[in-house]
Design a protein around this motif. Structure first.
Motif, PDB file in Angstrom:
ATOM      1  N   VAL A 259      80.222 -13.513 -64.336  1.00  0.00           N
ATOM      2  CA  VAL A 259      79.107 -14.143 -64.640  1.00  0.00           C
ATOM      3  C   VAL A 259      78.364 -13.004 -65.442  1.00  0.00           C
ATOM      4  N   GLU A 260      78.046 -13.204 -66.473  1.00  0.00           N
ATOM      5  CA  GLU A 260      77.119 -12.037 -67.201  1.00  0.00           C
ATOM      6  C   GLU A 260      75.512 -12.487 -66.941  1.00  0.00           C
ATOM      7  N   PRO A 261      74.964 -11.162 -66.823  1.00  0.00           N
ATOM      8  CA  PRO A 261      73.493 -11.330 -66.610  1.00  0.00           C
ATOM      9  C   PRO A 261      72.632 -12.140 -67.688  1.00  0.00           C
ATOM     10  N   GLY A 262      71.939 -12.801 -67.213  1.00  0.00           N
ATOM     11  CA  GLY A 262      71.054 -13.603 -68.429  1.00  0.00           C
ATOM     12  C   GLY A 262      69.633 -13.844 -67.862  1.00  0.00           C
ATOM     13  N   LYS A 263      69.264 -14.834 -68.452  1.00  0.00           N
ATOM     14  CA  LYS A 263      67.703 -15.028 -67.957  1.00  0.00           C
ATOM     15  C   LYS A 263      67.525 -16.511 -67.616  1.00  0.00           C
ATOM     16  N   ASP A 264      68.392 -17.156 -66.982  1.00  0.00           N
ATOM     17  CA  ASP A 264      68.354 -18.162 -66.379  1.00  0.00           C
ATOM     18  C   ASP A 264      67.523 -18.176 -65.083  1.00  0.00           C
ATOM     19  N   ILE A 265      67.509 -19.505 -64.637  1.00  0.00           N
ATOM     20  CA  ILE A 265      66.722 -19.430 -63.301  1.00  0.00           C
ATOM     21  C   ILE A 265      67.539 -19.241 -62.151  1.00  0.00           C
ATOM     22  N   ALA A 266      68.811 -19.409 -62.159  1.00  0.00           N
ATOM     23  CA  ALA A 266      69.753 -18.920 -60.988  1.00  0.00           C
ATOM     24  C   ALA A 266      69.464 -17.374 -60.641  1.00  0.00           C
ATOM     25  N   LEU A 267      69.635 -16.405 -61.937  1.00  0.00           N
ATOM     26  CA  LEU A 267      69.504 -15.203 -61.744  1.00  0.00           C
ATOM     27  C   LEU A 267      67.958 -14.925 -61.285  1.00  0.00           C
ATOM     28  N   ARG A 268      66.933 -15.539 -61.466  1.00  0.00           N
ATOM     29  CA  ARG A 268      65.690 -15.151 -61.187  1.00  0.00           C
ATOM     30  C   ARG A 268      65.546 -15.556 -59.861  1.00  0.00           C
ATOM     31  N   ALA A 269      66.108 -16.719 -59.394  1.00  0.00           N
ATOM     32  CA  ALA A 269      65.968 -17.031 -57.951  1.00  0.00           C
ATOM     33  C   ALA A 269      66.859 -16.187 -56.917  1.00  0.00           C
ATOM     34  N   THR A 270      68.021 -15.474 -57.576  1.00  0.00           N
ATOM     35  CA  THR A 270      68.584 -14.486 -56.847  1.00  0.00           C
ATOM     36  C   THR A 270      67.668 -13.048 -56.575  1.00  0.00           C
ATOM     37  N   GLN A 271      66.949 -12.684 -57.756  1.00  0.00           N
ATOM     38  CA  GLN A 271      66.393 -11.374 -57.623  1.00  0.00           C
ATOM     39  C   GLN A 271      65.076 -11.939 -56.851  1.00  0.00           C
ATOM     40  N   PHE A 272      64.545 -13.173 -56.699  1.00  0.00           N
ATOM     41  CA  PHE A 272      63.329 -13.368 -55.742  1.00  0.00           C
ATOM     42  C   PHE A 272      63.832 -13.238 -54.499  1.00  0.00           C
ATOM     43  N   ASN A 273      64.836 -13.727 -53.988  1.00  0.00           N
ATOM     44  CA  ASN A 273      65.351 -13.943 -52.649  1.00  0.00           C
ATOM     45  C   ASN A 273      65.600 -12.705 -52.327  1.00  0.00           C
ATOM     46  N   LEU A 274      66.286 -11.614 -53.021  1.00  0.00           N
ATOM     47  CA  LEU A 274      66.579 -10.477 -52.753  1.00  0.00           C
ATOM     48  C   LEU A 274      65.273  -9.449 -52.481  1.00  0.00           C
ATOM     49  N   THR A 275      64.178  -9.815 -53.300  1.00  0.00           N
ATOM     50  CA  THR A 275      63.085  -8.975 -53.260  1.00  0.00           C
ATOM     51  C   THR A 275      62.332  -9.418 -51.829  1.00  0.00           C
ATOM     52  N   ALA A 276      62.405 -10.822 -51.569  1.00  0.00           N
ATOM     53  CA  ALA A 276      61.859 -11.299 -50.369  1.00  0.00           C
ATOM     54  C   ALA A 276      62.436 -10.718 -49.178  1.00  0.00           C
ATOM     55  N   LEU A 277      64.035 -10.397 -49.267  1.00  0.00           N
ATOM     56  CA  LEU A 277      64.679 -10.051 -48.122  1.00  0.00           C
ATOM     57  C   LEU A 277      64.084  -8.272 -48.154  1.00  0.00           C
ATOM     58  N   SER A 278      64.094  -7.617 -49.158  1.00  0.00           N
ATOM     59  CA  SER A 278      63.439  -6.522 -49.071  1.00  0.00           C
ATOM     60  C   SER A 278      62.171  -6.274 -48.540  1.00  0.00           C
ATOM     61  N   LEU A 279      61.445  -7.170 -48.938  1.00  0.00           N
ATOM     62  CA  LEU A 279      59.980  -7.092 -48.023  1.00  0.00           C
ATOM     63  C   LEU A 279      60.006  -7.605 -46.829  1.00  0.00           C
ATOM     64  N   ALA A 280      60.931  -8.308 -46.354  1.00  0.00           N
ATOM     65  CA  ALA A 280      61.042  -8.636 -44.909  1.00  0.00           C
ATOM     66  C   ALA A 280      61.409  -7.488 -44.102  1.00  0.00           C
ATOM     67  N   ILE A 281      62.457  -6.688 -44.843  1.00  0.00           N
ATOM     68  CA  ILE A 281      63.031  -5.340 -44.004  1.00  0.00           C
ATOM     69  C   ILE A 281      62.009  -4.705 -43.882  1.00  0.00           C
ATOM     70  N   ALA A 282      60.886  -4.517 -44.892  1.00  0.00           N
ATOM     71  CA  ALA A 282      59.905  -3.382 -45.107  1.00  0.00           C
ATOM     72  C   ALA A 282      59.042  -3.754 -43.750  1.00  0.00           C
ATOM     73  N   GLY A 283      58.550  -5.257 -43.694  1.00  0.00           N
ATOM     74  CA  GLY A 283      57.828  -5.767 -42.925  1.00  0.00           C
ATOM     75  C   GLY A 283      58.351  -5.475 -41.460  1.00  0.00           C
ATOM     76  N   ALA A 284      59.506  -5.611 -41.313  1.00  0.00           N
ATOM     77  CA  ALA A 284      60.042  -5.441 -40.029  1.00  0.00           C
ATOM     78  C   ALA A 284      59.913  -3.801 -39.488  1.00  0.00           C
ATOM     79  N   TRP A 285      60.141  -3.067 -40.502  1.00  0.00           N
ATOM     80  CA  TRP A 285      60.081  -1.605 -40.377  1.00  0.00           C
ATOM     81  C   TRP A 285      58.655  -1.301 -40.011  1.00  0.00           C
ATOM     82  N   TRP A 286      57.769  -1.814 -40.468  1.00  0.00           N
ATOM     83  CA  TRP A 286      56.222  -1.606 -40.520  1.00  0.00           C
ATOM     84  C   TRP A 286      55.846  -2.103 -38.938  1.00  0.00           C
ATOM     85  N   TYR A 287      56.225  -3.431 -38.568  1.00  0.00           N
ATOM     86  CA  TYR A 287      56.043  -3.732 -37.323  1.00  0.00           C
ATOM     87  C   TYR A 287      56.523  -2.851 -36.277  1.00  0.00           C
TER      88      TYR A 287
END
Lengths: 164, 83
Positions: free
Chosen positions: A83-111
């Motif tokens: 699967v080649e990188p593209g600008k479709d919605i699935a790629l953006r959804a995955t990137q959004f979820n990964l960003t949310a996961l990173s934020l959750a980990i950062a939030g847990a570390w902060w707490y």
């Protein structure tokens, strides 16, 4: 019926799908049993004391989790669809979820930091994990091993071979 | 320090059940969500989270190493506490 098997073979009965399918099937039960255990059966006032060190804890568990991380890297070599990188919605959804996961980990570390500095006013995540470990040590280690396996599979870049 | 807080919490009658449930079921629940999403991506032919991270880590190996260090340090901290 034949079309169902064809569909399953085409999309799921592939080496690269074994890891997420196995983990998903296992963790349906682990999540349900964990919720049932700690929501209805476990007495929160009876967190066990920390068990003395043994061959399995913490040394063996540390080795097991580390090995799972490297095994995850090796599993990244399994053939997968190209699967080649593209600008479709699935790629953006995955990137959004990964960003949310990173934020959750950062939030847990902060707490965790805030709770540790609160002199007992807040309960650190560590404290909950220690209580859960005291009740279900081996299952807790299994969760950490699987998490390390997935992280290893994600972070170790292996171009691998591609399915046609 | 954590062990002291843990013993104090046990002596005081336990820790909050809500937090306990969130951690106990939330950890495996998060893994279930991640692998479920992985399976969905495989079926739909979308890029899986692993592939997206691999593209990113190939372009930014130093940041990927820092991310692994960050996650590993957090996991090690909450699992292999000081006694």
């Amino acid at each position: 019926m034949r079309s169902l098997w064809t569909w399953l073979w085409k999309y799921l009965f592939r080496a690269h799908a074994v890891v997420p399918l196995t983990v998903a099937a296992l963790f349906v039960f682990v999540t349900l049993f964990a919720f049932n255990e700690f929501a209805f059966r476990f007495v929160a006032a009876k967190c066990k004391d920390i068990a003395p060190d043994s061959w399995w804890q913490p040394t063996g568990a540390f080795i097991a989790v580390t090995c799972a991380f490297f095994l995850g890297g090796l599993l990244g070599k399994l053939p997968h669809k190209k699967v080649e990188p593209g600008k479709d919605i699935a790629l953006r959804a995955t990137q959004f979820n990964l960003t949310a996961l990173s934020l959750a980990i950062a939030g847990a570390w902060w707490y965790e930091t805030v709770a540790l500095a609160s002199n007992g006013k807040k309960e650190p995540i560590t404290q909950y994990v220690m209580c859960i470990k005291g009740a279900q040590n081996d299952w807790t280690i299994l969760v950490f091993i699987v998490a390390a396996l997935i992280l290893g599979r994600w972070l170790w870049h292996r171009p691998g071979s591609h399915l046609q | 320090m954590i062990e002291g807080a843990f013993i104090a919490a046990v002596a005081a009658g336990g820790i909050a059940r809500g937090g306990l449930i969130a951690i106990a079921a939330g950890g495996p629940g998060l893994l279930l969500f991640v692998t479920g999403y992985d399976v969905l991506c495989l079926v739909k032919g979308w890029p899986t989270p692993g592939q997206v991270i691999q593209w990113w880590s190939r372009d930014h190996p130093f940041l990927a190493g820092l991310f692994a260090l960050f996650v590993g340090a957090f996991v090690a901290h909450i699992f292999w506490h000081a006694t």
